[in-house]
Design a protein around this motif. Structure first.
Motif, PDB file in Angstrom:
ATOM      1  N   GLY A  83     -40.542 138.108  15.618  1.00  0.00           N
ATOM      2  CA  GLY A  83     -40.212 138.208  17.039  1.00  0.00           C
ATOM      3  C   GLY A  83     -41.460 138.192  17.911  1.00  0.00           C
ATOM      4  N   LEU A  84     -42.484 138.908  17.479  1.00  0.00           N
ATOM      5  CA  LEU A  84     -43.753 138.890  18.206  1.00  0.00           C
ATOM      6  C   LEU A  84     -44.406 137.514  18.153  1.00  0.00           C
ATOM      7  N   LEU A  85     -44.271 136.838  17.023  1.00  0.00           N
ATOM      8  CA  LEU A  85     -44.788 135.477  16.916  1.00  0.00           C
ATOM      9  C   LEU A  85     -44.061 134.546  17.889  1.00  0.00           C
ATOM     10  N   GLY A  86     -42.753 134.694  17.991  1.00  0.00           N
ATOM     11  CA  GLY A  86     -41.988 133.888  18.943  1.00  0.00           C
ATOM     12  C   GLY A  86     -42.404 134.145  20.383  1.00  0.00           C
ATOM     13  N   ALA A 115     -45.367 135.195  21.323  1.00  0.00           N
ATOM     14  CA  ALA A 115     -46.706 134.630  21.462  1.00  0.00           C
ATOM     15  C   ALA A 115     -46.649 133.115  21.634  1.00  0.00           C
ATOM     16  N   ILE A 116     -45.784 132.446  20.881  1.00  0.00           N
ATOM     17  CA  ILE A 116     -45.650 130.993  21.025  1.00  0.00           C
ATOM     18  C   ILE A 116     -45.147 130.637  22.419  1.00  0.00           C
ATOM     19  N   ARG A 128     -45.522 132.408  25.174  1.00  0.00           N
ATOM     20  CA  ARG A 128     -46.566 132.701  26.167  1.00  0.00           C
ATOM     21  C   ARG A 128     -47.684 131.667  26.137  1.00  0.00           C
ATOM     22  N   ILE A 129     -48.017 131.173  24.957  1.00  0.00           N
ATOM     23  CA  ILE A 129     -49.117 130.199  24.851  1.00  0.00           C
ATOM     24  C   ILE A 129     -48.714 128.867  25.451  1.00  0.00           C
ATOM     25  N   PHE A 130     -47.493 128.416  25.215  1.00  0.00           N
ATOM     26  CA  PHE A 130     -47.083 127.092  25.658  1.00  0.00           C
ATOM     27  C   PHE A 130     -46.522 127.070  27.072  1.00  0.00           C
ATOM     28  N   PHE A 131     -46.359 128.245  27.702  1.00  0.00           N
ATOM     29  CA  PHE A 131     -45.844 128.263  29.078  1.00  0.00           C
ATOM     30  C   PHE A 131     -46.786 128.961  29.973  1.00  0.00           C
TER      31      PHE A 131
END
Length: 65
Positions: free
Chosen positions: A54-57, A59-60, A62-65
């Motif tokens: 869930g934290l990885l999701g 982070a993904i 936040r990085i791409f948006f």
């Protein structure tokens, strides 16, 4: 045609269209690691793996948006 339609709809909505299979695979591997290699209880391994994925999701996203 379905894939093309989903790509158009998701791109208009601003949602990153990543294959979710890799995320599920990371979750399954994490549960396997925590259960078998680290020696934790199966349910505890599932909870830890779910939280980390869930934290990885997040982070993904936040990085791409």
């Amino acid at each position: 045609m379905v894939a093309l339609g989903l790509t158009l709809v998701l791109s208009i909505m601003g949602i990153v269209n990543l294959a979710h299979g890799e995320i599920y695979m990371f979750g399954a591997y994490g549960a396997y690691y925590f259960c078998v290699i680290a020696g934790l209880n199966f349910l505890l391994a599932l909870v830890i793996s779910t939280l980390l994925i869930g934290l990885l999701g997040i982070a993904i996203e936040r990085i791409f948006f």
